[in-house]
Design an enzyme around this catalytic site. Structure first.
Site, PDB file in Angstrom:
ATOM      1  CG  HIS A 264      15.770 -15.230  13.953  1.00  0.00           C
ATOM      2  ND1 HIS A 264      16.517 -14.522  14.868  1.00  0.00           N
ATOM      3  CD2 HIS A 264      16.661 -15.831  13.133  1.00  0.00           C
ATOM      4  CE1 HIS A 264      17.815 -14.691  14.619  1.00  0.00           C
ATOM      5  NE2 HIS A 264      17.927 -15.473  13.559  1.00  0.00           N
TER       6      HIS A 264
ATOM      7  CB  CYS B  77      -1.007  -0.032   1.155  1.00  0.00           C
ATOM      8  SG  CYS B  77      -0.325   0.038   2.807  1.00  0.00           S
TER       9      CYS B  77
HETATM   10  C1  RB5 Z   1      -3.995   5.172   0.484  1.00  0.00           C
HETATM   11  O1  RB5 Z   1      -4.047   6.493   0.068  1.00  0.00           O
HETATM   12  C2  RB5 Z   1      -3.077   4.976   1.687  1.00  0.00           C
HETATM   13  O2  RB5 Z   1      -3.668   5.531   2.825  1.00  0.00           O
HETATM   14  C3  RB5 Z   1      -2.797   3.501   1.861  1.00  0.00           C
HETATM   15  O3  RB5 Z   1      -2.251   3.000   0.686  1.00  0.00           O
HETATM   16  C4  RB5 Z   1      -1.793   3.103   2.925  1.00  0.00           C
HETATM   17  O4  RB5 Z   1      -0.691   3.953   2.949  1.00  0.00           O
HETATM   18  C5  RB5 Z   1      -2.286   2.829   4.253  1.00  0.00           C
HETATM   19  O5  RB5 Z   1      -1.520   2.377   5.124  1.00  0.00           O
END
Ligand code: RB5
Length: 148
Positions: free
Chosen positions: A99, A66
């Protein structure tokens, strides 16, 4: 090795890059989405799918991307049997498997570049759990929390 991949819009481009790279390196990829770039999508949807695929044994390892890697990691660790970690250094990416039996690597595509991502992914995938008593003992303690 079967590897499940997932990413929201923050990690979509890096997921596509890693998917191509891993296929070239003879890994079987289970892509859990997103399948197109959607700026409105939500990371828990893809992180949950990857975590469930790994927990079910359909993939030996998972990689979730993400923007920061944080949301992916929080989500994946809600699924029993998942040991997901956000690693942006290669030591943790392999030692976490050796680990701690880490089975999902989380990455933040807004934090790292593709070259580091590549090294992190191969450090993670090439690592194997070390079957020593102290590591097994700690893993059993983690597994006992999953059963509570
Ligand atoms: C998306 O904009 C962002 O909030 C997500 O990808 C991530 O960074 C969340 O942890």
């Amino acid at each position: 090795m079967n590897v499940a991949l997932g990413a929201d819009h923050g990690g979509f481009e890096l997921k596509q890059y890693l998917s191509t790279l891993l296929k070239k390196n003879h890994y079987e990829i289970i892509d859990e989405g997103n399948f197109t770039f959607d700026p409105q999508d939500d990371y828990p949807d893809f992180a949950k799918k990857v975590a469930e695929t790994v927990a079910a044994g359909k993939a030996e390892r998972g990689i979730i991307i993400c923007g920061s890697g944080v949301g992916a990691c929080i989500t994946a660790n809600k699924i029993k049997g998942i040991r997901a970690c956000l690693c942006h250094d290669t030591y943790s990416a392999h030692q976490g498997v050796e680990h701690d039996a880490m089975n999902i690597l989380c990455l933040g595509a807004r934090i790292i570049g593709t070259e580091l991502a590549k090294e992190l992914v191969f450090s993670f995938l090439n690592a194997k759990f070390i079957n020593e008593e102290r590591f097994v003992r700690r893993l059993e303690k983690i597994n006992s929390i999953d059963k509570q």
